[in-house]
Motif scaffolding. Structure first.
Motif, PDB file in Angstrom:
ATOM      1  N   ARG A 483       0.790  -1.216  -0.114  1.00 47.40           N
ATOM      2  CA  ARG A 483       0.140  -0.068   0.007  1.00 47.40           C
ATOM      3  C   ARG A 483       0.838   1.285  -0.195  1.00 47.40           C
ATOM      4  NH1 ARG A 483      -3.005  -3.608  -1.271  1.00 47.40           N
ATOM      5  NH2 ARG A 483      -4.147  -4.869   0.107  1.00 47.40           N
ATOM      6  N   GLN A 484       0.261   2.315  -0.224  1.00 47.56           N
ATOM      7  CA  GLN A 484       0.619   3.792   0.024  1.00 47.56           C
ATOM      8  C   GLN A 484       0.446   4.758   0.835  1.00 47.56           C
ATOM      9  OE1 GLN A 484      -0.036   3.518  -4.335  1.00 47.56           O
ATOM     10  NE2 GLN A 484       1.933   4.835  -4.577  1.00 47.56           N
ATOM     11  N   VAL A 485       1.132   5.558   1.256  1.00 53.00           N
ATOM     12  CA  VAL A 485       0.799   6.571   2.486  1.00 53.00           C
ATOM     13  C   VAL A 485       1.041   7.861   1.739  1.00 53.00           C
ATOM     14  CG1 VAL A 485       1.533   7.283   4.703  1.00 53.00           C
ATOM     15  CG2 VAL A 485       1.789   4.930   3.911  1.00 53.00           C
ATOM     16  N   TYR A 486      -0.008   9.016   2.558  1.00 54.91           N
ATOM     17  CA  TYR A 486       0.089  10.277   2.275  1.00 54.91           C
ATOM     18  C   TYR A 486       0.553  10.827   3.567  1.00 54.91           C
ATOM     19  CZ  TYR A 486      -3.041  10.097  -1.898  1.00 54.91           C
ATOM     20  OH  TYR A 486      -3.797  10.075  -2.755  1.00 54.91           O
ATOM     21  N   VAL A 487       1.547  11.883   3.724  1.00 53.86           N
ATOM     22  CA  VAL A 487       1.888  12.710   4.759  1.00 53.86           C
ATOM     23  C   VAL A 487       1.571  14.039   4.597  1.00 53.86           C
ATOM     24  CG1 VAL A 487       3.505  13.201   6.505  1.00 53.86           C
ATOM     25  CG2 VAL A 487       3.460  10.717   5.627  1.00 53.86           C
ATOM     26  N   GLN A 546       6.263   4.966  -2.463  1.00 53.26           N
ATOM     27  CA  GLN A 546       5.237   4.745  -1.475  1.00 53.26           C
ATOM     28  C   GLN A 546       4.642   5.564  -0.593  1.00 53.26           C
ATOM     29  OE1 GLN A 546       8.513   3.215  -1.513  1.00 53.26           O
ATOM     30  NE2 GLN A 546       8.516   1.413  -2.517  1.00 53.26           N
ATOM     31  N   ILE A 547       5.344   6.981  -0.267  1.00 51.79           N
ATOM     32  CA  ILE A 547       5.125   7.794   0.459  1.00 51.79           C
ATOM     33  C   ILE A 547       4.922   9.205  -0.244  1.00 51.79           C
ATOM     34  CG2 ILE A 547       5.613   9.127   2.569  1.00 51.79           C
ATOM     35  CD1 ILE A 547       7.335   6.607   3.433  1.00 51.79           C
ATOM     36  N   MET A 548       3.883   9.789  -0.213  1.00 51.94           N
ATOM     37  CA  MET A 548       3.868  11.309  -0.760  1.00 51.94           C
ATOM     38  C   MET A 548       3.746  12.166   0.289  1.00 51.94           C
ATOM     39  SD  MET A 548       0.893  13.298  -3.093  1.00 51.94           S
ATOM     40  CE  MET A 548       1.338  12.593  -4.531  1.00 51.94           C
ATOM     41  N   VAL A 549       4.749  13.056   0.415  1.00 50.26           N
ATOM     42  CA  VAL A 549       4.893  14.096   1.418  1.00 50.26           C
ATOM     43  C   VAL A 549       4.375  15.282   0.787  1.00 50.26           C
ATOM     44  CG1 VAL A 549       6.311  15.469   3.256  1.00 50.26           C
ATOM     45  CG2 VAL A 549       6.675  13.021   2.739  1.00 50.26           C
ATOM     46  N   ALA A 550       3.398  15.988   1.357  1.00 53.94           N
ATOM     47  CA  ALA A 550       2.760  17.156   0.582  1.00 53.94           C
ATOM     48  C   ALA A 550       2.238  18.141   1.586  1.00 53.94           C
ATOM     49  CB  ALA A 550       1.669  16.543  -0.065  1.00 53.94           C
ATOM     50  N   THR A 551       1.657  19.336   0.834  1.00 53.05           N
ATOM     51  CA  THR A 551       0.978  20.215   1.606  1.00 53.05           C
ATOM     52  C   THR A 551      -0.496  19.956   1.072  1.00 53.05           C
ATOM     53  OG1 THR A 551       1.180  21.701  -0.351  1.00 53.05           O
ATOM     54  CG2 THR A 551       2.755  22.003   1.543  1.00 53.05           C
ATOM     55  N   ILE A 567      -1.726  10.521   6.804  1.00 45.60           N
ATOM     56  CA  ILE A 567      -1.227  11.088   8.218  1.00 45.60           C
ATOM     57  C   ILE A 567      -1.180  12.590   8.026  1.00 45.60           C
ATOM     58  CG2 ILE A 567       0.868  11.351   9.474  1.00 45.60           C
ATOM     59  CD1 ILE A 567       1.340   8.498   8.640  1.00 45.60           C
ATOM     60  N   ILE A 568      -1.934  13.296   8.805  1.00 46.20           N
ATOM     61  CA  ILE A 568      -1.973  14.836   8.809  1.00 46.20           C
ATOM     62  C   ILE A 568      -1.248  15.324  10.148  1.00 46.20           C
ATOM     63  CG2 ILE A 568      -3.567  16.582   8.871  1.00 46.20           C
ATOM     64  CD1 ILE A 568      -5.772  14.756   8.045  1.00 46.20           C
ATOM     65  N   GLU A 569      -0.284  16.094   9.917  1.00 47.20           N
ATOM     66  CA  GLU A 569       0.648  16.632  10.725  1.00 47.20           C
ATOM     67  C   GLU A 569       0.087  17.962  11.218  1.00 47.20           C
ATOM     68  OE1 GLU A 569       3.238  15.298  12.500  1.00 47.20           O
ATOM     69  OE2 GLU A 569       4.112  13.691  11.339  1.00 47.20           O
TER      70      GLU A 569
END
Length: 701
Positions: A483-487, A546-551, A567-569
């Protein structure tokens, strides 16, 4: 209302003059007598009750106390300077504290004098305190004559105060204004409604909102003016709808033809939900009437609005019309294009994409195909409404996330055909019922309140900073399954003002925790060039990262069914609506998905409610109601462009019942007397015709 006196420039009011008029215009947008009359107090000081110091507690609202000033004391250095006064009554002592305007306070307040102090009480080391209290010298003679029971308090500014226009100054102007104009205020709400809802006469309501005798008088005046305000908003919206049906004929879609039937029976890869079928039937009925359709489709993220829009466009094509879909951003327009292309398969229907990034040669080809009528569906951004874009026969227009477009932009779409196209407005931002009645009160509303079969509810967790290892564990567990993940981070660069984790720091942390070559990371934010953004997005869509770090640039427009973790920081810094939109980026496939809300340990009351709400429910409409309660309608998206949300006194979060009653009354009046010709509606018609943008039926042939 006798509108001439209320259009009188404010400088002509006794006590104003040219200089004060300028500052009133600049600071609080008061240009005329009418503007000042509707500049309502934001609270009232209850002069009927004085508290004793011994009875004070933290649960009390803003209160007034009668005290004698005993002493002043300066504390702190130049940076932390403050002035503390000890004040007493016959039951105890309270500290009054000032951190600003210290020299002014000492110059204007005098020891051993008796003052009425007003403010919010706090306690420090068991002692009552009041910071920056409002102070008024107690006038015993005036008190014996009988002061106001409720004293109005008006918002002021530092510049207004320089011209002696603090709350008291504005109060004096208001008294002067009412003396001049009270006798000239006409009734506008029909008499039978005034009796039915126990409202004040209009002049009485204005008198009592500014200078109420008691709480009951005030409440009745507020209800009257709220009802009037909401009544006229509904009259404007519903009359506009009535006029549109008289003025704008609509293209008749007579046939459910080959394209629609073939797509539904043989191409559509899944079953429609009952909610989707219901909305398609409503659209079908609208487009058959010969009246221009204006319908709003509300549906949560992932509820299948795009498929409904596509089937409506196929209906247009079957009836020899073209269709278009306009989205607010290039990302969202591109997403719609790929989504619709993949649903249609091959060359079933000709579809093209037009955005700011479309090359000149492609633009020319699209323009030629549109004018010839060989292009059936055009998807794009506001590029669709630019002058060179000419349709041969545009019959159906879909507008996605309408609140992001201005009124003029939407009107430009109408002008793309001699007979305006049918309009379908879509929004994935669930709108509370009261707000929908106000923002979209002139549209017919459909709701898709059912998710496609097989979707599992997203599991939402709230974790604190010290639980970060648990978050990393869940990410690794899901990535191991393929699977994949948004941060998502709130900011791109560090802000000195807000203690937020920024995206670039986040990339460093993720790179250390998820190193190459086992893991790959995409980075997306608003400052990237469009081509770079698209490249990074595509890497994630294809599963190369696998990971998208985004605004929050990914709030809308990204559809990756394989992504199962959001994931919402600093989640406490986001609004509820935005949190819900972000969460909707996952849960788009059949696998269990998760939303992790990361926050610091110190949460405001509102921040805590927002995060608890997200954990408790996935229902966008329930979330939107709570959001309205927390933020008020002024901050909900769409307000700026509606032109009807500048409410002076009504509050859509609190006055839902009044809004519903006002709307019910308007519907009944327009059903029975659409031209407002009855004698009891004479004041209504006269007032409505004078209001800005008021349209009368007799102007339309």
């Amino acid at each position: 209302m006798n509108d001439q006196i209320f259009k009188t420039p404010i400088e002509y009011l006794k006590g104003v003059g040219p200089q004060r008029a300028e500052i009133l215009k600049k600071e609080i947008a008061v240009f005329t007598y009418g503007d000042l009359l509707s500049y309502y107090p934001f609270r009232y000081i209850d002069r009927t009750q004085f508290y004793k110091i011994r009875d004070l507690n933290l649960d009390l609202p803003y209160i007034q106390i009668l005290v004698r000033l005993k002493s002043f004391e300066h504390l702190g250095d130049k940076r932390t300077k403050r002035l503390i006064a000890q004040a007493v009554d016959d039951t105890g002592e309270i500290e009054l504290i000032w951190f600003q305007s210290i020299s002014w306070v000492q110059k204007n307040l005098h020891l051993n004098q008796v003052y009425i102090i007003f403010g919010k009480v706090t306690f420090y080391n068991g002692k009552a305190q009041m910071a920056h209290p409002e102070m008024e010298l107690f006038n015993k003679e005036q008190s014996n004559r009988g002061n106001l029971s409720l004293q109005p308090v008006y918002s002021s500014t530092e510049k207004l105060k320089q011209y002696s226009l603090d709350s008291k100054g504005i109060q004096r102007l208001m008294a002067s204004l009412l003396d001049v104009c009270l006798s000239q205020i006409d009734e506008v709400i029909p008499t039978y409604l005034i009796h039915q809802y126990k409202l004040n006469k209009r002049a009485e309501a204005f008198q009592n909102i500014h200078f109420p005798a008691d709480a009951n008088t005030l409440k009745r005046a507020q209800n009257t003016l709220k009802f009037e305000e909401l009544f006229f908003i509904q009259l404007k919206l519903l009359r506009s709808k009535l006029l549109r049906t008289k003025k704008f004929k609509g293209n008749v879609f007579e046939n459910v033809g080959e394209k629609f039937t073939e797509f539904y029976e043989n191409i559509l890869p899944f079953q429609l939900t009952n909610a989707q079928k219901k909305v398609i039937k409503e659209i079908r009925a609208d487009t058959y009437k010969g009246i221009q359709m204006n319908r709003l489709v509300q549906g949560d993220v992932g509820s299948g609005k795009t498929v409904v829009a596509l089937m409506a466009m196929l209906l247009a094509i079957d009836n020899k019309f073209q269709a278009c879909l306009m989205a607010p951003t290039e990302i969202l327009a591109t997403q719609h294009y790929h989504s619709i292309k993949s649903l249609l398969k091959d060359e079933f229907v000709s579809v093209e994409l037009l955005t700011g990034s479309t090359k000149k040669k492609s633009r020319r080809i699209i323009a030629e195909q549109l004018e010839l009528g060989t292009l059936s569906i055009l998807i794009g951004t506001h590029a669709l409404i630019e002058e060179p874009v000419k349709f041969k026969n545009l019959g159906f227009a879909v507008i996605d996330e309408q609140h992001r477009f201005g009124v003029e932009q939407r009107a430009a779409l109408w002008r793309k055909n001699i007979i305006p196209p049918h309009v379908l407005v879509m929004t994935a931002t669930p709108i509370p019922r009261t707000l929908a009645m106000t923002l979209y009160g002139d549209l017919d509303v459909s709701v898709i309140d059912e998710l496609p079969a097989g979707r599992k509810p997203i599991e939402t967790l709230h974790l604190f900073e010290n639980q970060r290892l648990r978050m990393f564990g869940l990410m690794k567990q899901e990535i191991a399954k393929g699977r994949q993940v948004y941060v998502v981070y709130p900011l791109i660069q560090e802000s000195a003002k807000l203690d937020l984790k920024n995206l670039m720091d986040g990339v460093d942390v993720m790179s250390r925790e998820f190193p190459l070559p086992d893991y790959r990371i995409s980075i997306v934010h608003g400052q990237l060039k469009a081509a770079d953004k698209a490249f990074e997005m595509q890497r994630f869509v294809k599963g190369e990262t696998q990971i998208m770090v985004a605004t929050t640039v990914i709030e809308v427009g990204v559809n990756v069914p394989n992504a199962t973790v959001m994931i919402i920081e600093n989640a406490e810094r986001f609004g509820l609506s935005q949190l819900h939109q972000l969460r909707g980026r996952v849960g788009r496939g059949a696998d269990q998905s998760y939303c992790i809300l990361m926050s610091g340990t110190k949460l405001s009351r509102e921040g805590k409610i927002r995060l608890e709400t997200m954990v408790k429910t996935n229902d966008g409409f329930e979330i939107s109601e709570i959001d309205l309660q927390l933020r008020g309608p002024g901050n909900i998206e769409g307000k700026q462009q509606s032109g009807i949300m500048d409410l002076k006194i009504a509050d859509l979060a609190l006055d839902q019942k009044i809004l519903q009653e006002a709307r019910k009354c308007v519907i009944k009046i327009l059903d029975e007397d659409p031209e407002l010709l009855k004698s009891e509606h004479e004041g209504l018609k006269s007032f409505f015709a004078k209001t800005e943008n008021g349209i009368t039926l007799d102007k339309i042939s």
